[in-house]
Design a protein around this motif. Structure first.
Motif, PDB file in Angstrom:
ATOM      1  N   ALA A  84     108.572  21.516 -87.722  1.00  0.00           N
ATOM      2  CA  ALA A  84     109.629  21.803 -87.491  1.00  0.00           C
ATOM      3  C   ALA A  84     110.199  21.843 -89.072  1.00  0.00           C
ATOM      4  CB  ALA A  84     110.972  22.279 -86.858  1.00  0.00           C
ATOM      5  N   ASP A  85     110.490  20.513 -89.391  1.00  0.00           N
ATOM      6  CA  ASP A  85     111.511  20.493 -90.968  1.00  0.00           C
ATOM      7  C   ASP A  85     110.458  20.705 -92.070  1.00  0.00           C
ATOM      8  OD1 ASP A  85     113.852  19.697 -89.708  1.00  0.00           O
ATOM      9  OD2 ASP A  85     113.603  17.737 -89.775  1.00  0.00           O
ATOM     10  N   LEU A  86     109.619  20.037 -91.834  1.00  0.00           N
ATOM     11  CA  LEU A  86     108.522  19.851 -93.713  1.00  0.00           C
ATOM     12  C   LEU A  86     108.045  21.095 -93.589  1.00  0.00           C
ATOM     13  CD1 LEU A  86     108.074  16.552 -92.816  1.00  0.00           C
ATOM     14  CD2 LEU A  86     109.501  17.195 -94.090  1.00  0.00           C
ATOM     15  N   ILE A  87     106.991  21.267 -92.330  1.00  0.00           N
ATOM     16  CA  ILE A  87     105.598  22.636 -92.668  1.00  0.00           C
ATOM     17  C   ILE A  87     106.329  23.898 -93.562  1.00  0.00           C
ATOM     18  CG2 ILE A  87     104.333  24.021 -91.186  1.00  0.00           C
ATOM     19  CD1 ILE A  87     103.205  21.369 -89.796  1.00  0.00           C
ATOM     20  N   PRO A  88     107.528  24.322 -92.450  1.00  0.00           N
ATOM     21  CA  PRO A  88     108.463  25.620 -92.795  1.00  0.00           C
ATOM     22  C   PRO A  88     108.178  25.582 -94.640  1.00  0.00           C
ATOM     23  CG  PRO A  88     109.320  25.423 -91.064  1.00  0.00           C
ATOM     24  CD  PRO A  88     108.373  23.670 -91.535  1.00  0.00           C
ATOM     25  N   GLY A  89     108.552  24.417 -94.935  1.00  0.00           N
ATOM     26  CA  GLY A  89     109.078  24.549 -96.585  1.00  0.00           C
ATOM     27  C   GLY A  89     107.629  24.581 -97.528  1.00  0.00           C
ATOM     28  N   LEU A  90     106.640  24.673 -96.344  1.00  0.00           N
ATOM     29  CA  LEU A  90     105.453  24.399 -97.662  1.00  0.00           C
ATOM     30  C   LEU A  90     105.099  25.441 -97.515  1.00  0.00           C
ATOM     31  CD1 LEU A  90     102.810  21.412 -95.879  1.00  0.00           C
ATOM     32  CD2 LEU A  90     104.835  21.583 -98.538  1.00  0.00           C
ATOM     33  N   HIS A  91     105.469  26.782 -96.720  1.00  0.00           N
ATOM     34  CA  HIS A  91     104.811  28.078 -96.833  1.00  0.00           C
ATOM     35  C   HIS A  91     105.915  28.667 -98.292  1.00  0.00           C
ATOM     36  CE1 HIS A  91     102.720  28.000 -93.124  1.00  0.00           C
ATOM     37  NE2 HIS A  91     103.864  27.288 -92.264  1.00  0.00           N
ATOM     38  N   ARG A  95     105.052  28.300-100.899  1.00  0.00           N
ATOM     39  CA  ARG A  95     104.225  28.634-101.993  1.00  0.00           C
ATOM     40  C   ARG A  95     102.331  29.240-101.155  1.00  0.00           C
ATOM     41  NH1 ARG A  95     103.029  23.460-105.405  1.00  0.00           N
ATOM     42  NH2 ARG A  95     102.100  25.067-106.495  1.00  0.00           N
ATOM     43  N   THR A  96     102.551  30.235-101.239  1.00  0.00           N
ATOM     44  CA  THR A  96     101.816  31.407-100.523  1.00  0.00           C
ATOM     45  C   THR A  96     100.293  30.552-101.695  1.00  0.00           C
ATOM     46  OG1 THR A  96     102.552  33.093-101.775  1.00  0.00           O
ATOM     47  CG2 THR A  96     102.954  32.503 -99.917  1.00  0.00           C
ATOM     48  N   GLU A  97      99.646  30.731-103.140  1.00  0.00           N
ATOM     49  CA  GLU A  97      98.933  30.633-103.636  1.00  0.00           C
ATOM     50  C   GLU A  97      97.697  29.746-102.868  1.00  0.00           C
ATOM     51  OE1 GLU A  97     101.868  28.126-106.082  1.00  0.00           O
ATOM     52  OE2 GLU A  97     101.580  29.530-104.441  1.00  0.00           O
ATOM     53  N   LEU A  98      96.930  30.532-103.745  1.00  0.00           N
ATOM     54  CA  LEU A  98      95.098  30.020-102.922  1.00  0.00           C
ATOM     55  C   LEU A  98      95.874  27.940-103.247  1.00  0.00           C
ATOM     56  CD1 LEU A  98      92.470  29.462-101.591  1.00  0.00           C
ATOM     57  CD2 LEU A  98      92.007  30.269-103.406  1.00  0.00           C
ATOM     58  N   LYS A  99      95.624  28.074-104.992  1.00  0.00           N
ATOM     59  CA  LYS A  99      95.870  26.856-105.234  1.00  0.00           C
ATOM     60  C   LYS A  99      96.713  25.481-104.853  1.00  0.00           C
ATOM     61  CE  LYS A  99      95.763  23.886-109.647  1.00  0.00           C
ATOM     62  NZ  LYS A  99      96.139  23.750-110.125  1.00  0.00           N
ATOM     63  N   ALA A 100      97.944  26.125-104.597  1.00  0.00           N
ATOM     64  CA  ALA A 100      99.086  25.331-103.228  1.00  0.00           C
ATOM     65  C   ALA A 100      98.667  24.956-102.131  1.00  0.00           C
ATOM     66  CB  ALA A 100     100.538  26.333-103.954  1.00  0.00           C
ATOM     67  N   THR A 101      97.806  25.705-101.913  1.00  0.00           N
ATOM     68  CA  THR A 101      97.584  26.003-100.192  1.00  0.00           C
ATOM     69  C   THR A 101      96.881  25.073 -99.953  1.00  0.00           C
ATOM     70  OG1 THR A 101      97.987  27.940 -99.441  1.00  0.00           O
ATOM     71  CG2 THR A 101      96.674  26.981 -98.329  1.00  0.00           C
ATOM     72  N   VAL A 102      95.606  25.136-100.933  1.00  0.00           N
ATOM     73  CA  VAL A 102      94.676  23.605-100.994  1.00  0.00           C
ATOM     74  C   VAL A 102      94.874  22.258-100.738  1.00  0.00           C
ATOM     75  CG1 VAL A 102      92.734  22.810-102.033  1.00  0.00           C
ATOM     76  CG2 VAL A 102      92.914  25.430-101.686  1.00  0.00           C
ATOM     77  N   GLN A 103      95.989  22.303-101.809  1.00  0.00           N
ATOM     78  CA  GLN A 103      96.384  20.216-102.401  1.00  0.00           C
ATOM     79  C   GLN A 103      97.091  20.165-101.189  1.00  0.00           C
ATOM     80  OE1 GLN A 103      99.879  20.730-104.784  1.00  0.00           O
ATOM     81  NE2 GLN A 103      98.512  19.364-106.207  1.00  0.00           N
ATOM     82  N   GLN A 104      98.174  21.272-100.596  1.00  0.00           N
ATOM     83  CA  GLN A 104      98.347  21.039 -99.865  1.00  0.00           C
ATOM     84  C   GLN A 104      98.013  20.599 -98.289  1.00  0.00           C
ATOM     85  OE1 GLN A 104     101.056  24.989 -98.775  1.00  0.00           O
ATOM     86  NE2 GLN A 104     102.502  24.175 -99.981  1.00  0.00           N
ATOM     87  N   VAL A 105      97.073  21.489 -98.472  1.00  0.00           N
ATOM     88  CA  VAL A 105      95.439  20.884 -97.408  1.00  0.00           C
ATOM     89  C   VAL A 105      94.883  19.406 -97.346  1.00  0.00           C
ATOM     90  CG1 VAL A 105      93.315  21.502 -95.972  1.00  0.00           C
ATOM     91  CG2 VAL A 105      95.443  23.188 -95.802  1.00  0.00           C
TER      92      VAL A 105
END
Length: 255
Positions: free
Chosen positions: A217-224, A226-236
Motif C-alpha cells: 500500500a505504501d511503497l509499491i504505488p510509488g514505483l509506478h 516510473r513506467t519506462e522499461l529500464k526502471a521497471t526491470v531495475q525495480q523487479v
C-alpha cells in the motif's frame, strides 16, 4: 546469547544503523538511488512476511485464526494510516510535499514526522521481541526486514526535518532519540510475552500484516510513477534481491 540479550542488541543496533545510514544516504544520494533502496525494501518486507513470519505463525497457531489476524491487521493498518499518514508520505499531495513546494514549513512537518516515527519504532520493537521469543532465526530475519524498510523511510524523514529548519546534527539527534522507542517497545513486549506466550502467533500475524501493508500500500504505488522499461526491470530485480536476501539470512542462521 540469551533471548533478552538478542532483543536488546538488535533493537539498539537496528535503530542506530537505520538512522545513521539514513542521515548519510539522505545527504549523499539523489532521489533515484533512494528509490532503489525502496525497491529492495519491498522485497525484504514481502520475503520476511511470506517466507519466514507467516510459516512460523501457522506452525504454532491455528491457521484460520492466523489468517483472520492478518486480514484484520491489514484493515487496522489502513485505518491507522488514515490517522497518521504523514509519517508514510509517499505521494504528491501531503503536508510535507505541499510545504516543500511552497518553499516553507515552519517546523510543523518535522514535528509530525518525529511523533509518528516514535510510535512506529515502538511497534517495531514489539514485533522484534515477539519474533525473538519464537526463535532467534525468526528474530534476525524480522529485524533485517524492519531495518531494510526503515532506511529509505528514515531518509525521507531526515530530509523533511532538514526542510523544517533542523540542523543536520539536530535532525540526527532527534531521530536517534526516536529510535530508542524500539528498545522500549521490545523490552515491554518481552516481559509481557514471557508470561503470555500464546500471544506470539497473533503478534507474528500482525507483524506479517504490517510488512505486507507497508510494501503493497505504501511503497509499491510509488514505483509506478516510473513506467519506462529500464526502471521497471531495475525495480523487479531489486525486489527479487530483497526477497533473496531473506533466503540467504535463513540459510546462514537456520538450524
Amino acid at each position: 546469547m540469551s533471548t533478552l540479550s538478542w532483543i536488546i542488541a538488535v533493537a539498539l543496533a537496528g535503530g542506530l544503523l537505520s538512522v545513521t545510514a539514513a542521515a548519510v544516504l539522505g545527504a549523499t544520494l539523489g532521489a533515484q538511488r533512494v528509490g532503489m533502496l525502496i525497491s529492495y525494501a519491498i522485497g525484504a518486507l514481502l520475503g520476511a512476511a511470506f517466507l519466514e513470519i507467516l510459516p512460523h505463525a501457522l506452525e504454532h497457531g491455528d491457521a484460520h485464526h492466523t489468517a483472520m489476524t492478518v486480514l484484520f491487521g491489514i484493515l487496522g493498518f489502513f485505518v491507522l494510516e488514515k490517522l497518521v499518514l504523514w509519517r508514510h508520505c509517499h505521494h504528491d499531495h501531503c503536508e510535507a510535499h505541499e510545504a516543500q513546494a511552497e518553499g516553507h514549513d515552519h517546523g510543523r512537518s518535522g514535528m509530525l514526522i518525529l511523533v509518528g516515527d516514535t510510535f512506529h519504532n515502538f511497534v517495531d520493537g514489539i514485533l522484534i521481541a515477539a519474533a525473538f521469543v519464537e526463535s532467534t532465526e525468526l528474530g534476525i530475519v524480522t529485524a533485517l526486514a524492519i531495518i531494510a524498510h526503515e532506511i529509505p523511510q528514515e531518509v525521507g524523514d531526515f530530509l523533511i526535518l532538514l526542510h523544517s529548519g533542523y540542523s543536520r546534527f539536530k535532525a540526527l539527534m532527534f531521530n536517534l532519540l526516536s529510535s530508542l522507542a524500539t528498545l522500549v517497545g521490545a523490552l515491554l513486549a518481552y516481559f509481557a510475552l514471557a508470561e503470555l506466550s500464546e500471544w506470539v502467533p497473533s503478534l507474528l500475524g500482525i507483524a506479517a500484516a504490517s510488512m505486507i501493508y507497508v510494501a503493497v500500500a505504501d511503497l509499491i504505488p510509488g514505483l509506478h510513477k516510473r513506467t519506462e522499461l529500464k526502471a521497471t526491470v531495475q525495480q523487479v530485480l531489486l525486489i527479487c534481491a530483497g526477497i533473496a536476501s531473506i533466503g540467504v539470512v535463513q540459510a546462514l542462521v537456520g538450524e
